[in-house]
Design an enzyme around this catalytic site. Structure first.
Site, mmCIF file in Angstrom:
data_model
loop_
_atom_site.group_PDB
_atom_site.id
_atom_site.type_symbol
_atom_site.label_atom_id
_atom_site.label_comp_id
_atom_site.label_asym_id
_atom_site.label_seq_id
_atom_site.Cartn_x
_atom_site.Cartn_y
_atom_site.Cartn_z
ATOM 1 N N LYS A 199 0.700 -1.437 -0.051
ATOM 2 C CA LYS A 199 0.032 0.017 0.053
ATOM 3 C C LYS A 199 0.854 1.299 0.074
ATOM 4 C CE LYS A 199 -1.607 -1.567 3.785
ATOM 5 N NZ LYS A 199 -2.267 -1.694 5.046
ATOM 6 N N THR A 223 -6.857 9.344 9.150
ATOM 7 C CA THR A 223 -6.650 7.971 8.375
ATOM 8 C C THR A 223 -6.471 7.028 9.515
ATOM 9 O OG1 THR A 223 -4.272 8.604 8.519
ATOM 10 C CG2 THR A 223 -5.437 9.190 6.443
ATOM 11 N N GLY A 243 -6.982 3.517 10.997
ATOM 12 C CA GLY A 243 -7.627 2.407 10.522
ATOM 13 C C GLY A 243 -7.706 2.425 9.215
ATOM 14 N N THR A 244 -7.126 2.973 8.323
ATOM 15 C CA THR A 244 -7.303 2.807 6.787
ATOM 16 C C THR A 244 -6.834 1.281 6.387
ATOM 17 O OG1 THR A 244 -5.190 3.970 6.747
ATOM 18 C CG2 THR A 244 -7.196 4.970 5.784
ATOM 19 N N GLY A 245 -5.871 0.845 7.160
ATOM 20 C CA GLY A 245 -5.218 -0.514 6.753
ATOM 21 C C GLY A 245 -6.159 -1.682 7.352
ATOM 22 N N CYS A 246 -6.426 -1.482 8.404
ATOM 23 C CA CYS A 246 -7.579 -2.495 8.735
ATOM 24 C C CYS A 246 -9.193 -2.637 7.924
ATOM 25 C CB CYS A 246 -8.224 -2.147 10.196
ATOM 26 S SG CYS A 246 -7.087 -1.911 11.540
HETATM 27 N N1 LIG Z 1 -5.194 10.174 1.751
HETATM 28 C C1 LIG Z 1 -5.531 9.238 1.149
HETATM 29 N N2 LIG Z 1 -6.609 9.184 0.030
HETATM 30 C C2 LIG Z 1 -6.902 8.064 -0.704
HETATM 31 N N3 LIG Z 1 -6.349 7.068 -0.195
HETATM 32 C C3 LIG Z 1 -5.737 6.802 0.865
HETATM 33 C C4 LIG Z 1 -5.178 7.754 1.581
HETATM 34 N N4 LIG Z 1 -4.281 7.398 2.452
HETATM 35 C C5 LIG Z 1 -4.221 6.192 2.543
HETATM 36 N N5 LIG Z 1 -5.063 5.534 1.422
HETATM 37 C C6 LIG Z 1 -5.299 4.263 1.005
HETATM 38 O O1 LIG Z 1 -5.751 3.441 2.265
HETATM 39 C C7 LIG Z 1 -5.261 2.362 2.130
HETATM 40 C C8 LIG Z 1 -4.631 1.950 3.265
HETATM 41 O O2 LIG Z 1 -3.332 2.050 3.196
HETATM 42 P P1 LIG Z 1 -2.240 2.779 4.290
HETATM 43 O O3 LIG Z 1 -0.878 2.875 3.682
HETATM 44 O O4 LIG Z 1 -3.113 4.065 4.788
HETATM 45 O O5 LIG Z 1 -2.262 1.649 5.327
HETATM 46 P P2 LIG Z 1 -1.725 1.531 6.863
HETATM 47 O O6 LIG Z 1 -0.649 2.258 6.979
HETATM 48 O O7 LIG Z 1 -1.683 -0.105 6.973
HETATM 49 O O8 LIG Z 1 -2.828 2.124 7.489
HETATM 50 P P3 LIG Z 1 -3.200 2.174 9.105
HETATM 51 O O9 LIG Z 1 -2.810 3.462 9.405
HETATM 52 O O10 LIG Z 1 -4.340 1.626 9.626
HETATM 53 O O11 LIG Z 1 -1.959 1.438 9.664
HETATM 54 C C9 LIG Z 1 -4.632 2.130 0.967
HETATM 55 O O12 LIG Z 1 -5.176 1.567 -0.197
HETATM 56 C C10 LIG Z 1 -4.085 3.431 0.415
HETATM 57 O O13 LIG Z 1 -3.909 3.661 -0.896
HETATM 58 C C1 LIG Z 2 -6.051 -3.165 17.048
HETATM 59 C C2 LIG Z 2 -5.380 -2.480 16.159
HETATM 60 N N1 LIG Z 2 -4.962 -3.115 14.946
HETATM 61 C C3 LIG Z 2 -4.553 -2.101 14.148
HETATM 62 C C4 LIG Z 2 -4.205 -1.075 14.241
HETATM 63 C C5 LIG Z 2 -3.626 -0.356 13.139
HETATM 64 O O1 LIG Z 2 -4.145 0.863 12.667
HETATM 65 C C6 LIG Z 2 -4.546 -0.324 15.550
HETATM 66 N N2 LIG Z 2 -4.520 0.934 15.751
HETATM 67 N N3 LIG Z 2 -5.229 -1.082 16.452
#
Ligand SMILES: Nc1ncnc2c1ncn2[C@@H]1O[C@H](COP(=O)(O)OP(=O)(O)OP(=O)(O)O)[C@@H](O)[C@H]1O
Ligand SMILES: Cc1ncc(CO)c(N)n1
Length: 265
Positions: free
Chosen positions: A173, A204, A206-209
């Site tokens: 990502k 943002t 929780g975007t990854g979850c």
């Molecule tokens: N500002 C944004 N606009 C559009 N899409 C975004 C934006 N920020 C993140 N994304 C998308 O969100 C999804 C999650 O990516 P990201 O790299 O943010 O994950 P992450 O770091 O694992 O998240 P977390 O913050 O939950 O750990 C991806 O599809 C990414 O392209």
């Molecule tokens: C429980 C949990 N899983 C994943 C993340 C990553 O965003 C978080 N902040 N908390």
């Protein structure tokens, strides 16, 4: 109705972890189930403390789900210690789970660490080889590949190396680290880019979850991997573009932005 299970930690502020996963699966039309790996005292500003469940208790939760409502797809999120990873791997094999999304959660958006050093090795050895797809962000892809990533070509190299080593597809990502919204899927020996519209929203958490749960939901519904990633990205963009603004740190997404009906009013 198709069903999905998340195996992850909690977020009492509702934006990440199990809570984000359940909302995402619900919004994506599947029946959501959850097995908790750890209770996490956290909010949009950071993680205060973590209380892990015992491996025995996690095993019992998984037996309860798998012997009653077999999920059509499973997603794993935060799993912070070696014994918990071992239990999950054992149960996934015992119940022959086929569609598995592994989000190799290492650090929260707030910067707090969510996995021990030794657990990273267990994750690699036990869980990654079982995955249909892995969804690392850039720092996680660096840890898993042992490479540094500065741009799109590095993302392809790292994803390819992880994919070849563990025999699963890899969605690397772009997200907040490369300041774009373009993600690279490496599968069946080739790359496919998913170009997202970058949304100017600092919230943002929780975007990854959310993305990994949306992929699992779409796999549960029977879509192929490429389509599942495409649909999950479209959903995530909608939840970000809704511009919810809650909390004092990086706030949560509006997971149910698409919810309609008489009870919503
Ligand atoms: N500002 C944004 N606009 C559009 N899409 C975004 C934006 N920020 C993140 N994304 C998308 O969100 C999804 C999650 O990516 P990201 O790299 O943010 O994950 P992450 O770091 O694992 O998240 P977390 O913050 O939950 O750990 C991806 O599809 C990414 O392209
Ligand atoms: C429980 C949990 N899983 C994943 C993340 C990553 O965003 C978080 N902040 N908390």
């Amino acid at each position: 109705m198709k069903t999905a299970l998340t195996i992850a930690g909690t977020d009492p502020s509702g934006g990440a972890g199990i809570q984000a996963d359940i909302k995402t699966m619900t919004a994506n039309g599947v029946y959501a189930m959850s097995a908790v790996t750890a209770l996490v005292a956290q909010n949009t500003t950071g993680v205060k403390s973590i209380m892990e469940v015992t491996p025995e208790f996690l095993a019992e939760q998984l037996d309860c789900v798998f012997t009653d409502i077999m999920p059509d797809a499973v997603k794993t999120g935060m799993v912070s210690s070696v014994p918990l990873i071992q239990v999950i791997a054992r149960k996934l094999k015992e119940y022959r789970v086929e569609k598995l999304v592994v989000d190799p959660v290492m650090v929260a958006t707030s910067g707090d660490r969510l996995i021990s050093e030794e657990a990273v090795d267990a994750l690699k050895a036990e869980l990654l080889p079982l995955a249909t797809v892995l969804t690392p962000n850039i720092p996680e892809a660096e840890v898993l590949s042992g490479m540094t990533i500065h741009g799109p070509e590095d993302m392809e190299r790292a994803a390819r190396s992880i994919s070849e080593r563990y025999g699963c597809a890899v969605l690397c990502k772009g997200g907040h680290d490369l300041n774009d919204a373009n993600d690279l899927l490496w599968r069946s020996g080739e790359a496919k880019w998913f170009y997202g519209r970058r949304i100017d929203n600092p919230n943002t958490h929780g975007t990854g979850c959310t993305l990994s749960s949306a992929i699992a939901s779409n796999l549960a519904k029977g879509y192929d991997l490429d389509t599942s990633v495409e649909r999950a990205k479209t959903y995530l963009s909608g939840a970000l573009a809704s511009m919810l603004d809650l909390g004092q740190g990086k706030g949560p997404l509006d997971h149910l932005f698409n919810l309609e009906g008489e009870f919503v009013k």
